[in-house]
Design a protein around this motif. Structure first.
Motif, short mmCIF file in Angstrom:
data_model
loop_
_atom_site.label_atom_id
_atom_site.label_comp_id
_atom_site.label_asym_id
_atom_site.label_seq_id
_atom_site.Cartn_x
_atom_site.Cartn_y
_atom_site.Cartn_z
N VAL A 101 0.84 -1.20 0.00
CA VAL A 101 0.00 0.00 0.00
C VAL A 101 0.88 1.25 0.00
N LYS A 102 0.34 2.30 -0.60
CA LYS A 102 1.09 3.54 -0.77
C LYS A 102 0.89 4.46 0.43
N LEU A 103 2.00 5.05 0.90
CA LEU A 103 1.97 6.09 1.93
C LEU A 103 2.92 7.21 1.51
N ALA A 104 2.57 8.44 1.85
CA ALA A 104 3.45 9.56 1.51
C ALA A 104 3.10 10.78 2.35
N TYR A 105 4.11 11.61 2.59
CA TYR A 105 3.88 12.92 3.19
C TYR A 105 3.41 13.89 2.11
N HIS A 106 2.47 14.76 2.48
CA HIS A 106 1.95 15.72 1.51
C HIS A 106 2.71 17.04 1.50
N HIS A 107 3.43 17.34 2.57
CA HIS A 107 4.08 18.66 2.64
C HIS A 107 5.14 18.80 1.54
N PRO A 108 5.33 20.02 1.02
CA PRO A 108 6.29 20.23 -0.06
C PRO A 108 7.69 19.79 0.34
N GLY A 109 8.39 19.13 -0.60
CA GLY A 109 9.75 18.69 -0.36
C GLY A 109 10.76 19.77 -0.72
N THR A 110 11.96 19.37 -1.04
CA THR A 110 13.02 20.32 -1.35
C THR A 110 12.82 20.93 -2.75
N LEU A 111 13.27 22.14 -2.91
CA LEU A 111 13.15 22.86 -4.17
C LEU A 111 13.97 22.17 -5.26
N ILE A 112 13.39 22.01 -6.45
CA ILE A 112 14.10 21.44 -7.59
C ILE A 112 14.63 22.59 -8.44
N THR A 113 15.93 22.62 -8.64
CA THR A 113 16.54 23.69 -9.42
C THR A 113 16.84 23.26 -10.85
N ASP A 114 16.95 21.96 -11.09
CA ASP A 114 17.21 21.45 -12.44
C ASP A 114 16.19 20.34 -12.73
N LEU A 115 15.13 20.70 -13.46
CA LEU A 115 14.04 19.76 -13.72
C LEU A 115 14.45 18.61 -14.63
N ASP A 116 15.48 18.82 -15.43
CA ASP A 116 15.88 17.79 -16.38
C ASP A 116 16.99 16.88 -15.86
N ALA A 117 17.44 17.13 -14.64
CA ALA A 117 18.48 16.28 -14.06
C ALA A 117 17.90 14.92 -13.69
N GLU A 118 18.77 13.92 -13.66
CA GLU A 118 18.32 12.59 -13.28
C GLU A 118 17.83 12.61 -11.83
N ARG A 119 16.69 11.98 -11.60
CA ARG A 119 16.11 12.01 -10.26
C ARG A 119 16.79 11.00 -9.35
N ALA A 120 17.15 11.47 -8.16
CA ALA A 120 17.75 10.58 -7.17
C ALA A 120 16.68 9.68 -6.57
N PRO A 121 17.08 8.51 -6.06
CA PRO A 121 16.10 7.62 -5.42
C PRO A 121 15.56 8.23 -4.14
N VAL A 122 14.52 7.63 -3.61
CA VAL A 122 13.91 8.10 -2.36
C VAL A 122 14.92 8.05 -1.22
N ASP A 123 14.93 9.09 -0.38
CA ASP A 123 15.89 9.19 0.72
C ASP A 123 15.64 8.11 1.76
N GLU A 124 16.73 7.56 2.30
CA GLU A 124 16.61 6.52 3.32
C GLU A 124 15.91 7.04 4.57
N ASN A 125 16.22 8.28 4.98
CA ASN A 125 15.58 8.81 6.18
C ASN A 125 14.08 9.02 5.97
N TYR A 126 13.68 9.30 4.74
CA TYR A 126 12.25 9.44 4.43
C TYR A 126 11.57 8.08 4.59
N ILE A 127 12.19 7.04 4.05
CA ILE A 127 11.65 5.69 4.18
C ILE A 127 11.50 5.32 5.65
N GLU A 128 12.50 5.65 6.45
CA GLU A 128 12.44 5.34 7.88
C GLU A 128 11.31 6.09 8.57
#
Length: 313
Positions: free
Chosen positions: A199-226
């Motif tokens: 099942v899907k869970l997620a925080y709704h609050h805005p995350g960090t600002l993206i300065t380069d939209l075309d850059a390769e996206r990093a995987p989900v942060d370990e601390n976020y998963i925790e």
């Protein structure tokens, strides 16, 4: 939202496939949380039937949920979730059926207006002329319309799917496990959707600002998963800590989370929809109807849209 529901049902009928899963919705939080009070008042004002439930009643009706003793919950039976990929594919398929030409994998590089005609230049190497243009480019809107200084802030969002440890029947979209929002802790989630394990869970609050939209996206942060795992241990003890899927995506936020629905102030033939702020997909079928009506001088949509004009930000 009532206008959008009607259009989703119409689209679902024309597409002849399930797009909306009505599994109910549970909105909960601390009994003193002002957002819970405002949400309940909105349900009353719009004459939508709902149930006000105690933590004990929630547990009896939806056994996967373990609320805090001081929580209160609002249950609305008509809520649910959209199968997003199917919705997009159905829109494209039916648009083609009605005569639309779709250029996939084609980046729009510029939208300009000269002598009351608007030109769209793409990576196909040509410049096409149109009498009216609707642009719904999400976080790339500011790149296309730098001169407008659009009040948009693209942020990096993260989602996690956790596997079910036991009692899989608790997490089914048959009303047993509704879509949910924890207003106080600002998380949301979905039932087991039959597409991705868990099942899907997620925080709704805005995350960090993206300065380069075309850059390769990093995987989900370990601390976020925790953090999500820690929350699930308290709220959904029948889930395991095993991550079955995780992903990052983008919110395109306005300062007050209202949408932008307006003409471009410097190009009267160009119409803009953006700033969906993480809650726009459910409205897309309605936003499309509104902006296409504006672009074709059709006054049939009668609601006041002043709050969505660029001048409101």
């Amino acid at each position: 939202m009532g206008d959008a529901y009607k259009l989703w049902f119409e689209l679902e009928k024309e597409a002849d496939e399930e797009l909306f899963v009505q599994c109910g919705g549970l909105y909960f939080g601390d009994k003193d949380d002002p957002q819970v009070t405002l949400t309940e008042q909105a349900l009353i004002d719009t004459n939508l039937p709902y149930e006000r439930l105690t933590p004990k009643q929630v547990r009896e009706k939806h056994p996967a949920f373990h609320l805090r003793p001081n929580d209160v919950a609002l249950y609305q039976k008509d809520s649910g979730f959209l199968r997003a990929t199917r919705c997009v594919q159905a829109n494209i398929r039916l648009a083609k059926k009605h005569g639309a030409i779709v250029h996939e994998n084609t980046k729009v590089q510029e939208v300009t207006t000269k002598e009351n005609q608007t030109f769209v230049r793409t990576t196909l190497g040509n410049e096409e002329e149109f009498d009216r243009v609707i642009v719904t480019a999400g976080p790339w809107m500011s790149t296309l319309f730098k001169q407008l200084n659009l009040p948009l802030r693209p942020t990096r969002q993260q989602i996690v799917y956790l596997n079910i440890e036991d009692h899989p029947n608790y997490f089914q979209p048959d009303g047993t496990f509704p879509v949910w929002i924890d207003s106080t802790e600002n998380l949301y989630g979905f039932p087991s959707d039959g597409q991705i394990t868990g099942v899907k869970l997620a925080y709704h609050h805005p995350g960090t600002l993206i300065t380069d939209l075309d850059a390769e996206r990093a995987p989900v942060d370990e601390n976020y998963i925790e953090e999500v795992q820690s929350y699930a241990r308290k709220r959904f003890p029948n889930l395991s800590s095993q991550v079955t899927y995780s992903q990052t995506c983008v919110y395109t936020n306005t300062p007050n989370e209202d949408f932008i629905i307006d003409r471009a102030s410097d190009q009267s033939n160009v119409f803009l929809v953006s700033g969906c702020s993480g809650h726009g997909f459910k409205f897309t079928v309605l936003l499309g109807k509104i902006i296409s009506s504006m672009a074709t001088d059709d006054p049939s949509y009668e609601r006041d849209l002043t709050r969505f004009k660029l001048s409101s930000f």
